[in-house]
Design an enzyme around this catalytic site. Structure first.
Site, PDB file in Angstrom:
ATOM      1  N   HIS A 197      21.651  35.102  25.561  1.00 11.58           N
ATOM      2  CA  HIS A 197      22.328  33.747  26.424  1.00 11.58           C
ATOM      3  C   HIS A 197      21.127  33.045  27.066  1.00 11.58           C
ATOM      4  O   HIS A 197      21.414  31.999  27.682  1.00 11.58           O
ATOM      5  CB  HIS A 197      23.258  33.578  27.647  1.00 11.58           C
ATOM      6  CG  HIS A 197      24.339  34.170  26.673  1.00 11.58           C
ATOM      7  ND1 HIS A 197      25.229  33.763  25.011  1.00 11.58           N
ATOM      8  CD2 HIS A 197      25.447  35.520  26.666  1.00 11.58           C
ATOM      9  CE1 HIS A 197      26.381  34.457  25.090  1.00 11.58           C
ATOM     10  NE2 HIS A 197      26.471  35.671  25.741  1.00 11.58           N
ATOM     11  N   ASP A 233      26.184  40.581  18.498  1.00 14.05           N
ATOM     12  CA  ASP A 233      27.668  40.289  19.987  1.00 14.05           C
ATOM     13  C   ASP A 233      28.430  39.333  19.152  1.00 14.05           C
ATOM     14  O   ASP A 233      28.402  38.659  18.638  1.00 14.05           O
ATOM     15  CB  ASP A 233      26.277  39.707  20.454  1.00 14.05           C
ATOM     16  CG  ASP A 233      26.880  39.816  22.080  1.00 14.05           C
ATOM     17  OD1 ASP A 233      26.614  40.601  23.009  1.00 14.05           O
ATOM     18  OD2 ASP A 233      27.900  38.761  22.601  1.00 14.05           O
ATOM     19  N   HIS A 235      29.343  37.014  20.945  1.00 18.72           N
ATOM     20  CA  HIS A 235      29.406  35.905  21.295  1.00 18.72           C
ATOM     21  C   HIS A 235      27.889  35.165  20.780  1.00 18.72           C
ATOM     22  O   HIS A 235      27.419  36.154  20.008  1.00 18.72           O
ATOM     23  CB  HIS A 235      28.851  35.918  22.793  1.00 18.72           C
ATOM     24  CG  HIS A 235      29.724  36.008  23.662  1.00 18.72           C
ATOM     25  ND1 HIS A 235      30.345  37.482  24.203  1.00 18.72           N
ATOM     26  CD2 HIS A 235      30.866  36.078  24.443  1.00 18.72           C
ATOM     27  CE1 HIS A 235      31.563  37.799  24.857  1.00 18.72           C
ATOM     28  NE2 HIS A 235      31.872  36.636  24.785  1.00 18.72           N
ATOM     29  N   ASP A 323      30.472  43.932  22.134  1.00 11.94           N
ATOM     30  CA  ASP A 323      32.013  43.600  22.883  1.00 11.94           C
ATOM     31  C   ASP A 323      32.371  42.671  21.454  1.00 11.94           C
ATOM     32  O   ASP A 323      33.439  42.383  22.240  1.00 11.94           O
ATOM     33  CB  ASP A 323      31.299  42.260  23.358  1.00 11.94           C
ATOM     34  CG  ASP A 323      30.325  41.550  22.763  1.00 11.94           C
ATOM     35  OD1 ASP A 323      29.420  41.702  22.229  1.00 11.94           O
ATOM     36  OD2 ASP A 323      29.453  40.747  24.133  1.00 11.94           O
TER      37      ASP A 323
END
Ligand code: SP5
Ligand code: ZN
Length: 382
Positions: A197, A233, A235, A323
């Site tokens: 991120h 991931d 996200h 995740d």
């Protein structure tokens, strides 16, 4: 504390709770695990989410658990080597590096922890485009004014050991990239804190420096003409996307929970984000509905791999967040350990792989999930 010398110690095997060891069902590992004890020094101490301080899920125990699982599966542990800041300046604004390296000391010198009980750096004013409206970006006199200069959310806190760990995580990724550039078929960087991120001059989402982007840039610098970053991931890796958005030489391809369905990072990760300028076609987003599960997720991962194959990649960086798993508290994608193993096989078949740890927050399963993905990668990596 586990040593970085590869010796598994008694008492921290994942079968201490009576379940089969991670090395059993998920397979044995021979790829190097690059690690630094310094990654444990970052303790965000919670996260401010929707105006309340909550415990947070990006905790040091994640890294301890991942290391124990990799060691139990037989993987050799290689200590991270320290790399110069120049390797980071390839993907980050030097002003943000300077900020991250110094903000805790400024915060402490300003008396925030001792006099005001503010034990972490938490921003409250953000110099958005709308706030500045064309004004020059000044450096606020107050440390609490400066705290939001590069940070874009309230969940990514900084404490006394944070910079040490942030820098160590980047060194893990750069060391793993060096091993693959030197001929290893695969290497795993056990990075903490995670990185995808973090953009060139912005950090957030529990990420500070973009470990995967630094690895991709290092592979380019070492002679790989084309690098593919495959992000699994749960996200969207808005930071990695932003860093390489206008570049044709580094593909960014991600399958993630649909931001359009209300999920972090909210402002990026949509399918019409295809790259800019010479980089058009070198960015691929495959957003997935909550509840997607193995079949839909693996079809998307296969789509990422097909794009990497079509564009050509001399080396692959996988942003390996676990995740997307069924039990994870931060996402609804419901992928199984077998799904992660099969994703690893798809990615490993693309070429030499640098696996970089991103998210994954269910302490009971994240070791098994990561070993499954890594065993898939190393069974297929060429
Ligand atoms: C690297 C990575 O996986 N970063 C993910 C950051 C996403 N966090 C955004 C959502 C935060 C809200 N967490 C709610 C859990 C209950 N406290
Ligand atoms: Zn994530």
């Amino acid at each position: 504390m586990p040593d970085a010398d590869g010796k598994p110690g008694a008492g921290r095997m994942p079968d201490a709770d009576g379940k089969p060891g991670a090395g059993g069902a998920a397979g044995r590992l021979t790829l190097p695990v690059v690690w630094s004890e310094r990654c444990l020094r970052h303790d965000p101490g919670g996260e401010v989410w929707l105006g309340r301080c909550e415990p947070g899920t990006e905790v040091p125990e994640r890294a301890r658990t991942l290391l124990a699982a990799a060691q139990a599966a037989g993987a050799p542990v290689v200590p991270a080597r320290s790399h110069p800041d120049a390797a980071l300046a390839a993907v980050h604004d030097p002003a943000m590096l300077e900020f991250l390296a110094s903000i805790w000391a400024d915060w402490e010198a300003g008396g925030y922890p001792a006099e005001h009980g503010r034990t972490r750096v938490v921003p409250y004013v953000f110099p958005t485009e709308g706030l500045l409206a064309g004004l020059p970006l000044r450096t606020p006199a107050a440390v609490h004014g400066r705290a939001g200069r590069f940070c874009y959310d309230t969940m990514t806190l900084i404490g006394p050991g944070s910079w040490t760990a942030i820098r160590a995580a980047a060194d893990c990724a750069l060391t793993a990239a060096g091993l693959v550039a030197g001929g290893a078929r695969a290497a795993y960087a056990l990075c903490r804190p995670p990185g995808h991120h973090a953009a060139r001059s912005a950090f957030g989402g529990s990420c500070y420096l973009n470990n995967a982007a630094a690895a991709a840039a290092a592979l380019r610098a070492a002679g790989a003409a084309r690098v593919a970053v495959i992000d699994i991931d749960a996200h969207h890796g808005n930071g990695t996307q932003a860093i390489f958005y206008d570049r044709p030489d580094v593909l960014y391809a991600s399958a993630h929970v649909d931001p359009g369905a209300g999920w972090f990072p909210h402002y990026a990760g949509y399918p019409d984000e295809r790259g800019a300028g010479d980089g058009v076609g070198a960015n691929l987003n495959l957003p997935l509905a909550p509840g997607t599960g193995d079949a839909g997720w693996l079809a998307a991962v296969a789509g990422l791999c097909a794009r990497a194959r079509r564009r050509g990649a001399d080396a692959v960086v996988v942003s390996l967040g676990v995740d997307a798993a069924e039990a994870d508290p931060e996402s609804p994608l419901r992928v199984s350990a077998d799904g992660y193993r099969r994703a690893g096989e798809l990615i490993g078949a693309l070429g030499p792989v640098v696996a970089v740890q991103e998210g994954g927050y269910d302490l009971a399963t994240l070791g098994e999930l990561t070993v499954a993905a890594l065993s898939g990668i190393e069974s297929a990596a060429r």
